[in-house]
Write an enzyme that holds these catalytic residues in place. Structure first.
Site, PDB file in Angstrom:
ATOM      1  N   ASP A 465       0.125  -9.768  20.629  1.00  0.00           N
ATOM      2  CA  ASP A 465      -0.973  -9.283  19.487  1.00  0.00           C
ATOM      3  C   ASP A 465      -1.887  -8.433  20.568  1.00  0.00           C
ATOM      4  O   ASP A 465      -1.658  -8.466  21.619  1.00  0.00           O
ATOM      5  CB  ASP A 465      -1.862 -10.498  18.987  1.00  0.00           C
ATOM      6  CG  ASP A 465      -2.862 -10.014  18.147  1.00  0.00           C
ATOM      7  OD1 ASP A 465      -2.797  -8.904  17.605  1.00  0.00           O
ATOM      8  OD2 ASP A 465      -4.012 -10.435  18.298  1.00  0.00           O
ATOM      9  N   LYS A 638     -21.952   2.932   7.057  1.00  0.00           N
ATOM     10  CA  LYS A 638     -21.267   2.976   8.107  1.00  0.00           C
ATOM     11  C   LYS A 638     -19.668   2.464   7.940  1.00  0.00           C
ATOM     12  O   LYS A 638     -19.702   1.669   7.302  1.00  0.00           O
ATOM     13  CB  LYS A 638     -21.982   2.437   9.442  1.00  0.00           C
ATOM     14  CG  LYS A 638     -21.111   1.207   9.917  1.00  0.00           C
ATOM     15  CD  LYS A 638     -21.752   0.266  10.876  1.00  0.00           C
ATOM     16  CE  LYS A 638     -21.254  -0.921  11.280  1.00  0.00           C
ATOM     17  NZ  LYS A 638     -21.691  -1.990  10.735  1.00  0.00           N
ATOM     18  N   THR A 753       0.494  -5.175  16.190  1.00  0.00           N
ATOM     19  CA  THR A 753      -1.117  -5.314  16.109  1.00  0.00           C
ATOM     20  C   THR A 753      -1.268  -4.804  14.695  1.00  0.00           C
ATOM     21  O   THR A 753      -0.409  -4.179  13.993  1.00  0.00           O
ATOM     22  CB  THR A 753      -1.604  -4.208  17.071  1.00  0.00           C
ATOM     23  OG1 THR A 753      -2.931  -4.417  16.690  1.00  0.00           O
ATOM     24  CG2 THR A 753      -1.205  -2.820  17.113  1.00  0.00           C
ATOM     25  N   ASP A 755      -4.013  -2.997  14.319  1.00  0.00           N
ATOM     26  CA  ASP A 755      -4.726  -1.715  14.375  1.00  0.00           C
ATOM     27  C   ASP A 755      -4.039  -0.759  13.931  1.00  0.00           C
ATOM     28  O   ASP A 755      -2.713  -0.501  13.790  1.00  0.00           O
ATOM     29  CB  ASP A 755      -5.053  -1.967  15.846  1.00  0.00           C
ATOM     30  CG  ASP A 755      -6.500  -2.404  15.964  1.00  0.00           C
ATOM     31  OD1 ASP A 755      -7.006  -2.441  14.969  1.00  0.00           O
ATOM     32  OD2 ASP A 755      -6.643  -2.860  17.108  1.00  0.00           O
ATOM     33  N   ARG A 848      -0.277  -1.721  12.397  1.00  0.00           N
ATOM     34  CA  ARG A 848      -0.600  -2.034  11.031  1.00  0.00           C
ATOM     35  C   ARG A 848       0.361  -3.012  10.475  1.00  0.00           C
ATOM     36  O   ARG A 848       0.772  -2.617   9.338  1.00  0.00           O
ATOM     37  CB  ARG A 848      -0.504  -0.502  10.282  1.00  0.00           C
ATOM     38  CG  ARG A 848      -1.509   0.286  10.319  1.00  0.00           C
ATOM     39  CD  ARG A 848      -2.743  -0.399   9.959  1.00  0.00           C
ATOM     40  NE  ARG A 848      -3.900   0.625  10.222  1.00  0.00           N
ATOM     41  CZ  ARG A 848      -5.332   0.444  10.295  1.00  0.00           C
ATOM     42  NH1 ARG A 848      -5.549  -0.665   9.852  1.00  0.00           N
ATOM     43  NH2 ARG A 848      -6.044   1.285  10.221  1.00  0.00           N
ATOM     44  N   ASN A 877      -4.148 -14.355  12.249  1.00  0.00           N
ATOM     45  CA  ASN A 877      -2.984 -13.446  11.904  1.00  0.00           C
ATOM     46  C   ASN A 877      -1.711 -13.615  12.864  1.00  0.00           C
ATOM     47  O   ASN A 877      -0.720 -13.069  12.364  1.00  0.00           O
ATOM     48  CB  ASN A 877      -3.295 -11.944  11.542  1.00  0.00           C
ATOM     49  CG  ASN A 877      -3.963 -11.373  12.853  1.00  0.00           C
ATOM     50  OD1 ASN A 877      -4.247 -12.155  13.862  1.00  0.00           O
ATOM     51  ND2 ASN A 877      -3.956 -10.154  13.144  1.00  0.00           N
TER      52      ASN A 877
END
EC number: 7.6.2.1
Lengths: 1171, 350
Positions: A465, A638, A753, A755, A848, A877
């Site tokens: 990860d 934000k 990941t 991300d 992703r 996760n």
């Protein structure tokens, strides 16, 4: 998504133009950086993957909306508030006493035995012991045959008993804790174990919750309670939970409402809860934010009232209290194959014996009655009967069964026990390893699964990860772009806290707990209120300080004049931003549900929080509406850059927007996490519109979440940009070095990941996974066909680049693939191609990806190769991937304990993977493989000696070696040294293993345990048994020696031989090894003497008689030397003429120091210098 | 092992601890043991060591082999196989029938001494093909009964020779005792009786503690099945040395048992007349019977195996030492030379 960006196979040098083209119509432009890799923004469908960080809140909103589903009465539990009798009358809900202990005094024996006999090995043991009890088959004495089984059972039972005792003790402490419970309208102190479902419980600050309860009321007028869930999921930050306004009371002793709660059946989902509450005829829905769970601690809230809904073993904490998953190690699987061979061999021996016995009986059929040593007939009863003779067929069967009993230890049962002991020992050393202790979290290495230690030495793939595993998951504010100007020259606070603003709180000075680098220019600018830029900067920091869900806590320090402000919140990003704001003098001091207080450069200002739209994964932003001290109403938003640029009004400040975009691009390219901040002033009309729609949405009964989201999207429009912040997700210490070591060890490191691609790639670079020399292949597609084409192109290119290893070394490949593409690849026919290609890549980065996809990728490798896989992660996760991989490792870090709970091993830092695999894994594998082979040999050699003797007893399974020696052989005579060697022997020192990671390859190539070695060992075994048996036999042939004496000679000779065999293979002789080897030889002598001191055994005194003779000692010496000679010769030849790396490294350890300088570079560095 | 029972049961009480500052660090206590750094010797098979080891073995083994070969050669052994010769010619077709008959079983044998034999000369009987290690046989005895007069009825393990048909316990019971060897030898030289000393032929330990002084034979050899020797019922078992010797069951199907000792020297050329009673029936299983006169050495009886084996191993080790010396000379390899590491040998591939 536009089609021209799909399916790109680029060599890195070509990437630039291409990417620029494809990015031209996108909001973020690619910035060049020196390494020559490039980043692309990819338009992806939001898959099942939720952003990792907000997992718990994401679940919130889900539960929130779904709780409106009508709950079926059958599936629900109904609780009458403050009426435990009625709550419990229909269904007897579990009481609150817990029992983690498995056994009670009565059930211990049967249950424990039942559990122990789940192992096939023990059943084999038992069947043989039972067979031996039949009078026709009694080979061993009764005691001797049951002893080994009993020994093992008793040892295990004692271990279980002790563990259970400890559990009972902690249960008792837990059950007898006290809590305030409302009984007859009065709060009484009662023990936890008497709490019943439906009772109302009062919890004060810093108390632990006794059961899962629905919040009814808290000391905060808005019904907020803060809880810390460290005991539950390890997250140390505070979480907010809410009591419903309908049940909120101002004083705990005030009259309690009554009502009805309908909620789920107990389940183990910590983050999910749905229920309805009916109070005063009003139906209120409840979600996960309304329940607080057993084991949590109440913080920052004076008191909280709740109604117990789940108690005792039905609480979520207890339901999650499951043990480690059980996996079986690769070595053990292979070993079972060999055990099968051994059983075939065993059956073969038994068949030989029984057939020969049958033939012998047939040949002497007529003589049986006359043979003095057989005497078929029994004359003693007056009538002549056959004595113990049941006809040929049955005789043969009996001989067969008896030979199974006699040769039983061919299947090395003791091996299973030794393996467990060895694993416990190995685990002991892994846990105690100094180098795997994490200072920051104060955590040691944890072995949760005890049966896959040796797998750590054979890992070929590591799936990691990113967030929290490669990185620290501690966010640090790095730089900001405000009003189109980049401020990124932050300096460490030089003087102790003098930059930034200590805040006066009464007589005490308040200071933020964490220090942040401050850009002097920006600091100066922020002080100029009058300038346009100054106002912009001030708004930016107010937004950072206000637009979040952070709760400030003050903590006492040693210095009574100073108190620290600790910002608590669920998102580390927000924490980092608030600390940053504080460093520039915008210190958040107080937050309630209605207002916040910000100390702006020494001036306390109160802002009313008029509205708050929480973060959700659709909008990917949050906003807050503040009533400012100057009576204006402002909206601060934000969020992620992608979502923010859609709602920013591009007509205003277009230059600023452009500049900000380019800054964002450069921030993310160096691995920073970016957020965009924007604001807008609300006119009173607009605000009122919003307020009315917000109120109607938040009181809506149906689809509340969706309505609120709509309200939010409506107001979050036409914003003007303030700036962007960049937070560094710091790489964990030593990650690049660790990755380098692992790669050098031949381990492929894949990063999976959730991300963004840019972030993932930049982390890839900073962690040295990716290098500029690598050819990057990017697959971002959103259709199956394009995926297929990409893969085919990639494979083609692969072939073009060449397949031989030399070319692979030069043209290193990196595959970067995203979750969208994986949707089309995993579980389809493309999987095969992906596998084929990915296995040629040196690095694979998947961005992703959803949790299940992570598991899918692990399965991709695991199902297609024999290579061992390891998954390492820290968050919920990663659980699926951790469970899927052969070895799962949890990082006990910031993101809770879910990963740790699912893992086989847990540790504090990614870099510990290096000592874990390269050192401990290597040792464990080498030790365990050797121990298995040695145990096979050890038992087989003994069985063969028995077998050879049987050939000289007309196949009747007489053993010259006494029963007791047969039983003690694998326990006392030879058992200890194997275990000691299995735990302590090291083929190489830690330093060498870390210095030459390539040595790890021995485990990957299965060098220490394979079929060839097994068969070689068996050949050696046969030779050794022949030597051990026939040397004494021929020396004493035709002499007057008696069976017991010769048996003693065989016992001693075999035991010494077997121990010398081990001694020959031991690499490090510490005093413990010496003690074990020589101790077991001595204990053999002692045992044989003791056995021969029993006058009632036929062998009385025989050892003392035979040991007096020189021939005895000559036989022992001859056996040991003769038996071990071939092995020794082969060992020497192999070590000298065909040394393996381990052998060379061993020699280097001993002799290499002197000539280290003159030799050529010992280990090539494959990775070129970093960018 | 803190393998992690996570649980509130462990966690909740622990919360009190965790609230306290982190000074109770969990850092493992450093010790050389837990870090697996115990001082240790790491022997490596260097050429020097290997060659010295082989030479050492040959240096030890060859002399021992020579000495034991000599010792074995020094032993004088006279073996006379008599089981066929001692059956009258006319009965040789039905040896078993002859053995069962009441005919006189006396048999005269003449042995010539080939070499000077120093006293004590051991007289053995040797049986071939007699499985004294047969499972049925070795189990058929009762050590309790032999040892203790009170355990006379401890005969459960003795069948089929446990009781007489009337149900009285047999002492000593079991097949072993029942089948006791009963040929007798008397030796004479020049018509002069050679005394055979039958005292002290069994183990002292057996006489003292295994065979009871108060245990007397009872109902022995009274059954229908004819067995071997009969025992004098007035002598306790502890003094029945032939029985004691016989009860030490042999390890192998070819075995000798001590019959007695001759305590005078025999000269080369002496002719010894043996008068033997050929009572013991081995004909039904082709068992051979031999009379053995043998001197002894420190090594025991005559057996060249040990000497040959030691010489072979010693010689082999010497050859191996030479062989390895050659290898080391022809193909020298510097120990611990990193250029032999696989990744240095063929760069590029793992």
């Amino acid at each position: 998504m536009d089609s021209n960006s799909q399916n790109e196979i680029n060599e890195s040098s070509q990437v630039h133009d291409f990417v620029h083209k494809s990015l031209s119509n996108r909001s973020i432009s690619s910035s060049k950086n020196s390494g020559g890799h490039s980043l692309r923004e990819v338009n992806f469908a939001e898959l099942a993957s939720k952003p990792v960080r907000h997992g718990s809140r994401g679940a919130d909103s889900e539960g929130f909306s779904s709780s409106y589903k009508e709950m079926n009465d059958d599936d629900a539990r109904i609780i009458h508030i403050n009426d435990p009798v009625k709550s419990n009358e229909k269904f007897e809900f579990a009481g609150n006493s817990i029992r983690t202990g498995k056994y009670s005094i009565l059930t211990f024996l049967p249950r424990n035995l039942f559990e122990q006999f789940h192992r096939v090995a023990y059943i084999y043991f038992l069947v043989i012991a039972i067979l031996n009890q039949l009078p026709q088959l009694a080979v061993f004495g009764r005691g001797a045959s049951i002893m080994p089984l009993a020994f093992v059972l008793v040892i295990t039972a004692i271990k279980d008993l002790y563990e259970d005792y400890r559990r009972h003790r902690s249960d008792k402490i837990e059950n007898n804790r006290l809590a305030w419970v409302l009984i007859n309208d009065e709060f009484q102190h009662i023990r936890w174990k008497y709490i019943r479902v439906g009772e109302i419980i009062k919890v004060s600050a810093n108390e632990t919750l006794p059961c899962d309860m629905v919040l009814l009321s808290t000391s905060d007028s808005t019904g907020v309670a803060y809880v810390q869930t460290t005991n539950l999921d390890g997250e140390s930050n505070l979480k907010t939970r809410y009591a419903k306004q309908e049940t909120q009371v101002s004083h705990p002793e005030s009259k309690m409402i009554s009502g009805l709660i309908k909620c789920d059946k107990p389940n183990r989902n910590i983050y999910g809860f749905q229920a309805n509450m009916v109070v005063d005829g009003k139906r209120i829905s409840l979600g996960p934010s309304n329940i607080i769970l057993r084991g949590c601690e109440l913080k920052n809230t004076d008191w909280a009232l709740g109604v117990a809904v789940y108690a005792g073993r039905e609480t979520k904490a207890m339901l999650n209290n499951s043990g480690a998953p059980s996996k079986r190690s690769r070595l053990e699987t292979l070993m079972n194959r060999e055990i099968f061979f051994l059983s075939v061999f065993l059956v073969l021996l038994c068949v030989v014996v029984s057939v020969c016995h049958g033939l012998w009986l047939r040949r002497h059929k007529g003589d049986l009655d006359l043979m003095p040593f057989y005497r078929k007939s029994d004359y003693s009863g007056g009538k002549v009967e056959d004595y113990n003779y049941y006809g040929m067929g049955r005789e043969i069967l009996f001989v067969f069964l008896m030979s199974v009993i006699v040769f039983q230890i061919m299947i090395p049962i003791s091996l299973y026990i030794s393996m467990e002991l060895v694993r416990v020992g190995q685990a002991f050393f892994m846990i105690r390893d100094d180098q795997m202790y994490d200072e920051t979290t104060n955590s040691r290495f944890q072995c949760r699964a005890l049966n896959i230690n040796e797998d750590l030495g054979q890992i070929k793939y590591v799936f990691s990860d990113k967030t929290g595993t490669l990185t620290e998951n501690k966010m640090e504010f790095q730089c900001a772009s405000i009003g189109g100007v980049d401020y990124s020259n932050g300096k460490e606070c030089v003087e102790d806290g003098h930059i930034g603003y200590p805040v006066q709180g009464g007589e005490q000075v308040l200071r933020p707990k964490m220090k942040v680098k401050v850009d002097q220019e920006l600091l100066d600018l922020s002080k100029r209120k009058n300038l346009e830029e100054g106002r912009n900067v001030r708004d930016f920091f107010i937004a950072l300080a206000a637009c979040n869900t952070i709760v400030p806590l003050t903590v006492e320090t040693q210095d009574p004049a100073v108190r620290l402000i600790d910002y608590q919140g669920e998102s580390p990003d927000e924490q980092a931003l608030v600390y940053a704001a504080a460093a520039y003098g915008f210190t958040l001091i107080e937050r309630t549900s209605g207002h916040i207080v910000i100390d702006i450069q020494g001036e306390r200002q109160r802002f009313d929080v008029l509205g708050l739209h929480e973060f959700d994964s659709d909008r990917k932003r949050m906003s807050v509406i503040l009533g400012c001290p100057d009576k204006t109403i402002k909206l601060f938003v934000k969020g992620a850059d992608t979502s923010m640029f859609h709602v920013i009004d591009k007509s205003i400040n277009s230059n600023t927007i452009k500049a900000t975009e380019s800054h964002l691009q450069s921030y993310s390219s160096i691995g920073l996490r970016t957020l965009v901040v924007a604001s807008k002033e609300l006119s009173p009309i607009l605000f009122e519109q919003w307020q009315s729609s917000y109120e109607s949405a938040s009181t809506a009964l149906m689809g509340r979440a969706a309505l609120l989201r709509k309200v939010a999207t409506n107001i979050e429009r036409h914003l003007s940009i303030l700036g962007a912040s960049a937070i560094e997700d710091k790489l964990q210490q030593g990650v690049p070095q660790a990755v380098k070591s692992l790669r050098k060890a031949g381990i492929k490191v894949w990063v999976l990941t959730g991300d963004k691609q840019e972030t993932a790639v930049s982390i890839g670079y900073s962690s040295k996974l990716l290098t500029s020399k690598m050819t990057q292949i990017v697959i971002n597609n959103n259709s199956k066909e394009s995926c297929r084409k990409s893969l085919q192109d990639a494979l083609l290119m692969c072939k073009k680049l060449g397949t031989d290893s030399l070319a692979a070394e030069i043209n290193q490949l990196a595959l970067i693939i995203d979750g969208t593409s994986l949707v089309y690849i995993l579980d389809t026919d493309l999987e095969e191609q992906l596998f084929e290609f990915a296995s040629r890549c040196n690095v694979v980065l998947c961005c992703r990806v959803a949790p299940l996809q992570k598991a899918g990728i692990v399965a991709l490798i695991k199902n297609r190769t024999d290579d061992m896989t390891l998954a390492i992660g820290d968050g919920a996760n990663d659980v699926s991937m951790i469970q899927m991989a052969d070895v799962g490792i949890g990082i006990s870090g910031q993101e809770g304990r879910q990963a740790v709970m699912a893992s086989d091993f847990a540790m504090g830092q990614f870099r510990f993977l290096v000592p874990l695999l390269l050192v401990h894994g290597h040792w464990n594998y080498q030790r365990m493989s050797y121990m298995i082979l040695y145990n096979f040999y050890r038992n087989a050699v003994f069985v063969l000696v028995l077998f050879w003797y049987v050939l000289f007893t007309s196949f009747t399974l007489t053993t010259a070696i006494t029963d007791w020696s047969s039983v003690l052989y694998s326990i006392v005579y030879t058992g200890f040294p194997t275990v000691i060697v299995g735990i302590l022997d090291k083929n190489l020192s830690r330093d060498s293993l870390l210095k030459y990671p390539q040595l790890y390859g021995a485990g990957q190539r299965q060098e220490n345990y394979n079929k060839r070695l097994f068969w070689l060992t068996m050949l050696d075994t046969i030779w050794q048994s022949v030597a051990a048996f026939f040397v004494p036999l021929l020396s004493y042939w035709g002499s007057s020696v008696d069976g017991s004496s010769l048996g003693d000679l065989w016992t001693i000779a075999v035991v010494i031989m077997v121990n010398m065999h081990l001694a020959m293979d031991i690499i490090r002789w510490s005093w413990i090894t010496h003690a074990a080897i020589w101790g077991s030889v001595i204990s053999t002598f002692v045992s044989v003497m003791i056995i021969d001191l029993v006058p009632l055994l036929p062998g009385y005194w025989s050892f003392f008689n035979i040991a007096k003779t020189e021939l005895f000692w000559m036989c022992v010496l001859g056996v040991v030397i003769g038996a071990l000679l071939p092995r020794f010769v082969i060992k020497v030849v192999v070590q000298y003429c065909r040394p393996n790396d381990i052998q060379i490294a061993r020699e280097m350890e001993k002799y290499g120091n002197s000539r280290r300088d003159s030799q050529l570079e010992m280990n090539q560095i494959f990775d070129p210098p970093s960018r | 092992m803190n393998s992690g029972t996570p649980s509130s049961s462990a966690g909740a009480p622990g919360s009190a601890e965790s609230a306290a500052p982190r000074r109770n660090s969990k850092r493992p206590k450093y010790s050389r043991f837990t870090q697996q750094e115990l001082p240790a010797c790491k022997p490596i098979l260097t050429p020097k060591w290997v060659i010295s080891a082989f030479l050492l073995v040959s240096v030890v083994f060859i002399p021992i082999g020579v000495v034991s070969l000599f010792a074995s050669r020094d032993v004088v052994e006279i073996i006379d196989r008599y089981e066929t010769e001692c059956i009258p010619l006319d009965s040789r077709n039905n040896k078993t029938g002859f053995m069962w008959s009441n005919a006189d079983k006396t048999c005269n044998r003449i042995i010539t001494v080939t070499k000077h034999m120093k006293q004590p000369i051991y007289v053995y009987y040797q049986l071939d093909n007699f499985y004294q290690n047969h499972r049925r046989y070795v189990k058929s005895r009762s050590d309790q009964q032999l040892r203790n007069p009170g355990n006379e009825r401890d005969i459960s393990t003795c069948s089929p020779e446990d009781t007489t048909p009337e149900g009285l316990p047999i002492v000593p019971c079991g097949l072993i005792a029942w089948s006791m060897f009963n040929d007798t030898y008397s030796l004479s030289r020049n018509n002069q009786q050679l005394g055979i000393n039958k005292r002290g032929i069994s183990w002292q330990s057996d006489r003292d503690r295994k065979f009871g002084k108060g245990v007397f034979p009872k109902n022995f050899q009274n059954g229908t099945a004819p067995g071997g020797a009969k025992l004098n019922e007035s002598i306790p078992l502890s003094e029945q040395e032939d029985l004691i010797v016989w009860m030490r069951t042999a390890a192998l199907p070819t075995f000798r048992k001590l019959y007695g000792k001759i305590e005078v020297d025999l000269q080369a050329g002496d002719v010894i007349n043996v008068t033997l009673q050929n009572n013991y029936n081995t004909y039904n299983f082709n068992g051979k019977k031999k009379l053995v006169l043998s001197t002894t050495s420190w090594l025991g009886g005559k057996n060249d195996f040990m000497g040959i084996a030691y010489l072979t191993v010693g010689g082999l080790c010497f050859c191996l030492a030479m062989g390895f010396m050659l290898i080391y000379l022809i193909k020298p390899r510097q120990l611990g030379d990193p250029s032999y590491l696989s990744w240095n040998r063929n760069p590029g591939g793992h």
